[in-house]
Design an enzyme around this catalytic site. Sequence first.
Site, short mmCIF file in Angstrom:
data_model
loop_
_atom_site.label_atom_id
_atom_site.label_comp_id
_atom_site.label_asym_id
_atom_site.label_seq_id
_atom_site.Cartn_x
_atom_site.Cartn_y
_atom_site.Cartn_z
N GLU A 48 -5.50 -3.60 -8.48
CA GLU A 48 -4.14 -3.12 -8.73
C GLU A 48 -3.68 -3.53 -10.13
O GLU A 48 -4.27 -4.42 -10.77
CB GLU A 48 -3.18 -3.71 -7.69
N THR B 115 -3.54 6.76 -0.05
CA THR B 115 -4.99 6.92 0.05
C THR B 115 -5.45 6.99 1.50
O THR B 115 -6.20 7.89 1.90
CB THR B 115 -5.70 5.76 -0.66
N LYS C 172 -6.44 -11.46 6.09
CA LYS C 172 -7.51 -10.97 6.96
C LYS C 172 -8.14 -12.12 7.76
O LYS C 172 -8.45 -11.96 8.94
CB LYS C 172 -8.56 -10.23 6.13
N GLY D 150 -9.79 1.63 -10.62
CA GLY D 150 -9.01 1.70 -9.38
C GLY D 150 -9.42 0.69 -8.34
O GLY D 150 -8.94 0.72 -7.21
N LYS E 242 -2.72 -5.36 7.20
CA LYS E 242 -3.15 -6.73 7.50
C LYS E 242 -2.00 -7.74 7.35
O LYS E 242 -1.90 -8.69 8.12
CB LYS E 242 -4.33 -7.15 6.63
N VAL F 235 -8.88 -5.11 8.55
CA VAL F 235 -9.89 -6.04 8.02
C VAL F 235 -11.18 -5.29 7.77
O VAL F 235 -11.72 -4.63 8.66
CB VAL F 235 -10.16 -7.20 9.01
N GLY G 34 -11.36 2.47 0.66
CA GLY G 34 -11.64 3.87 0.38
C GLY G 34 -10.97 4.77 1.40
O GLY G 34 -10.73 4.38 2.54
#
Length: 441
Positions: A194, A17, A209, A191, A109, A136, A306
């Site tokens: 997971e 992605t 993070k 989505g 991360k 992060v 995203g």
Amino acid sequence: MTMNKNKIKIGVVGLGTVGSGVINLLEKNKAEIEKRSGFSIEVTCVSAANKDKKRDCDVSNLKFYNNPLEMIELEDIDIIVELMGGESLAKDIVLKALEKKIHVVTANKALIALHGNEISKIAENNKCDVAYEASVAGAVPIIKVIRESLNANIIHWIAGIINGTTNYILTEMLKSKKSFGEVLKEAQALGYAEADPAFDVGGIDAAHKLTILSSISFGIPLNFNAIYIEGIEDIELVDLNYAKELGYAIKHLAIGRKNATGIELRVHPCLIPKSRLLANVDGVKNAVVVSSDAAGPTLYYGAGAGSLATASSVVSDIIDISRKIIFKSNASVPLLGYQVDDLKEQNILDIKEVESRYYLRIRVTNRPGVLAEITKIFGSKSISIESILQKEDLISDKFVPIVLVTHTVIEKNIFDALIDIEKLDVVKGKIVKIRIEELDS
């Protein structure tokens, strides 16, 4: 005066992605990037496990490697962009790149949280940059804010919603009046979660993070194992409703705070007053509040994940490093915001040493005198009650819920009191305990 166009060559490892988003964003905004920077950035090679896999980006004209270590060895590149995730191979890729004096950009991360101390020293020795803004809060430029924009400040505390999955689930549970399990399934279908959601809902992702944020905020070495972690698996709709009635929202927060005796590092659900901006961050959005001596509290909000949102932070890091390469600048922001020799171990408080107010929900036998038994135990542990709600139970049995809000107390006292209260015959099951954070100073 217009400078000659220069070219920066990069290699991208990982074409999921975020990797696809980076390639698409560099192509989509190529002209804008050149106008802002004065140079061009070209992806010359990529690496992923399967060359023939269908992807959201076009890599047909790029050199393709199944082995990223081979790509680093053979290709003449200025920056390696590690977007494959995981720890072991990602660490090998970053260390090999640094040994060849290739700069690194990553969104990983876990890599930074668990191996960043070692990576920082190697990067410094090889005079290379490692940039990790996208590790992060996705598109929210919180790393740059703390390392650069607030670098004249002493930071007192940070608090953030830094996992979109948990925030979406808590938001939708209250909105749709559904259980944790029901909303989790919906999040997986959309989505947002997971297939194995444990890292997100269990708080591990947020803790990675927070490890990074606490290091760059307080000048301490990265120490993931020092963080206290709770997930949201045990949050029930009834508690979200009670919190709303009391004027609060329940959010999963990552908190780092300096106090007189050390530093608190904790990830867990909290009640936050609805008047706070952070309490009104819903869905998959992320937000971080940083409170410092000169700037005071400042809030940073935006998309936490995203394709293009995260790619925005990755490409920003690429541009920053490219500018240094083009202009042959040796000026560098330390990887963890402080000079390596100035990163100092500090006392990290055990969760039982932390002071807080608490929301407690206790199911008790519906008979006179029960509340007196409970408050007697609280009194013996120096715990004072701020407010009490007693409601009819939705479950058809002889028990009713009592909801209490305490004044500020050290957690050890709450812990000891709840052990004694749960032993009472009039109490059924485990008591629900959620910390309250005012976030007002």
